[in-house]
Motif scaffolding. Structure first.
Motif: not given
Length: 514
Positions: A324, A329, A372, A450-451, A454
């Protein structure tokens, strides 16, 4: 061998410090420029002096011809009686300038010269007398005398009825006349040398200030160790120059290196911490296994298989969290958010027997990574399933609010206690409602966070204990321009619920609960 020795010799004499090399090149260029300018100026001054002497010689000859043209002595008003009288009148009538001399010759022998003092001693030079004393026609040229170069013009003089032949010579001491140009060149060299030294001193100071960021880069790089990656270069605020951009780029590179090393250490620490428990369980059961008891063997094999599956999921989640932080990613592209919401809703229904409700869907095309986002929403839905029972209501949807795109999952479970909200999105963090679960590692909400990060967004939690919780993925809205293709839809695969949000690299996305 000779080449290597010469190369070592050049390296020995060539200065290593960039500051010294810069000053050396600057000084060399300044001196070369000074030499070229001085030489050109000197040549121009010499050419101007030569032209002035040539013009003076022409003027003197014209005056002489005008004087003797009518054959009358201007001082007496009588006709000239002899060639010597003509010469005497010409030399007394024309006043010689500095460095200029008039000479009179009769029948090839010296007779007269002007009274002005000059460095020339041509009357005493027999070679010059032989050169000009009996010229038949007007002649000019140069002569290398003991006093230096001489520019001269000789004009023959004759009188009707006189057997004598005279010559009038006008001569310039060229080297003495050019002395002003030479002194100017020497003065320019002296002033230029002093100016060059001052320029070198100024360049030394300026080069030191300019190269300071480079020294800071070197000092920072030398201070970086395997255990300490926190060193950074001080950069002044503002746009700056190329060296400031270099310092900022090095700082950004060090940030990436530090983040990468930190992620690697965190992965190793997390893996060691979380995998220790299933390994201990497997080892403990294998140590007490009775190979002769078939039921014991089957039970132990089932337990080992379950623990290995759990370890596989933990490793997969940890790898996902490590990825990530890498640029690759995300694979964002224009997506129909309403179609994406409907697709996610269709997938999460397989997670459990719940009352699934799509509360709203944003009618907008936005730039994001649909796989994601699907992975994050499925993880939130999986979390909601584990804190609710059969038939309980779980709502989900998407909405564009104040420039932010929100995807949420709302459950009717026990909610999240105030004390648990600070760490439910941390790795291996669990709320009180999820501490009894054994199959999860507590990484699901960390993956969701984390997604969101990002994408440049965040996660949000709204919960009232005893009345459920709403988890939201809040992303910055990047709407697609109005002329985008109408057939831009989602790009999520039609897979099973457990793998619905997975990519080829992340086969087991489902994680823990708060």
């Amino acid at each position: 061998m000779r080449t290597e020795r010469s190369s070592r010799g050049r390296r020995r004499w060539w200065p290593r410090a960039a500051r010294t090399r810069i000053i050396g090149w600057v000084l060399l260029l300044v001196l070369l420029s000074l030499a070229v300018v001085t030489f050109l100026t000197w040549r121009l001054l010499v050419a101007e002096t030569d032209e002035r002497m040539a013009a003076s010689l022409r003027a003197e000859v014209a005056e002489f011809r005008q004087l003797v043209g009518n054959g009358v002595d201007p001082t007496t008003g009588q006709a000239f009686a002899s060639v010597p009288d003509v010469l005497r009148a010409a030399l007394s009538y024309n006043q010689a300038r500095p460095n200029e001399q008039f000479l009179g010759y009769v029948d090839g022998a010296y007779r007269f010269q002007s009274r002005a003092e000059t460095p020339l001693r041509l009357a005493e030079d027999p070679a010059f007398t032989a050169l000009v004393g009996a010229v038949p026609d007007s002649t000019s040229g140069t002569y290398a005398a003991a006093e230096g170069q001489v520019l001269w013009v000789a004009v023959p003089v004759r009188l009707a009825g006189s057997p004598e032949q005279g010559v009038v010579v006008v001569a310039f001491a060229a080297d003495a006349e050019r002395q002003a140009a030479d002194e100017t060149a020497r003065l320019m060299l002296a002033v230029g040398a002093l100016t060059s030294l001052a320029a070198a001193a100024g360049a030394w100071v300026v080069a030191g200030r300019i190269l300071r960021p480079v020294r800071d880069v070197a000092a920072t790089a030398q201070g970086i160790t395997e255990t300490d990656l926190s060193g950074r270069i001080d950069v002044a605020e503002g746009p700056g120059d190329e060296l400031a951009d270099l310092a900022r780029s090095v700082n950004a590179m060090l940030d990436r290196v530090e983040n990468g090393v930190a992620a690697q250490r965190r992965f190793v620490d997390d893996a060691g911490h979380e995998l220790r428990t299933p390994i201990t369980i497997v080892r403990g059961h294998l140590e007490v296994l009775d190979p002769t008891d078939a039921d014991d063997v089957r039970g132990t094999v089932a337990l080992v298989d379950d623990e290995l599956e759990r370890m596989n999921r933990i490793v997969g989640d940890l790898l996902l969290l490590a990825k990530a932080e890498q640029p690759a990613f995300l694979r964002p592209h224009p997506v129909d958010v309403a179609a994406l919401t409907a697709e996610v809703a269709r997938k999460v229904r397989r997670l459990g027997d719940r009352d699934w409700v799509v509360e709203s869907a944003a009618e907008v095309d936005a730039v994001l990574d649909p796989q994601r986002v699907t992975q994050a929403v499925v993880a939130l839905a999986d979390n909601a399933v584990h804190v609710t029972g059969p038939g309980d209501r779980i709502g989900l949807g998407s909405r564009l609010v104040d420039g932010e795109l929100r995807f949420w999952v709302a459950d009717t479970g026990p909610g999240v206690a105030e004390a648990d909200r600070a760490h439910v999105f941390e790795r291996f963090g669990r709320g009180s409602a999820g501490r009894g679960r054994r199959e999860g590692a507590g990484l699901g909400l960390a993956i969701v966070a984390a997604i969101a990060a990002a994408h440049g967004g965040r996660v949000a939690l709204d919960s009232v204990p005893g009345r459920g919780a709403t988890f939201a993925l809040v992303l910055p809205a990047h709407p697609v321009p109005g002329d985008a293709p109408d057939d831009v839809l989602t790009d999520t695969p039609d897979a099973t619920v457990d793998d619905a949000s997975a990519t080829a690299e992340d086969p087991h996305p489902r994680g823990g609960t708060p």
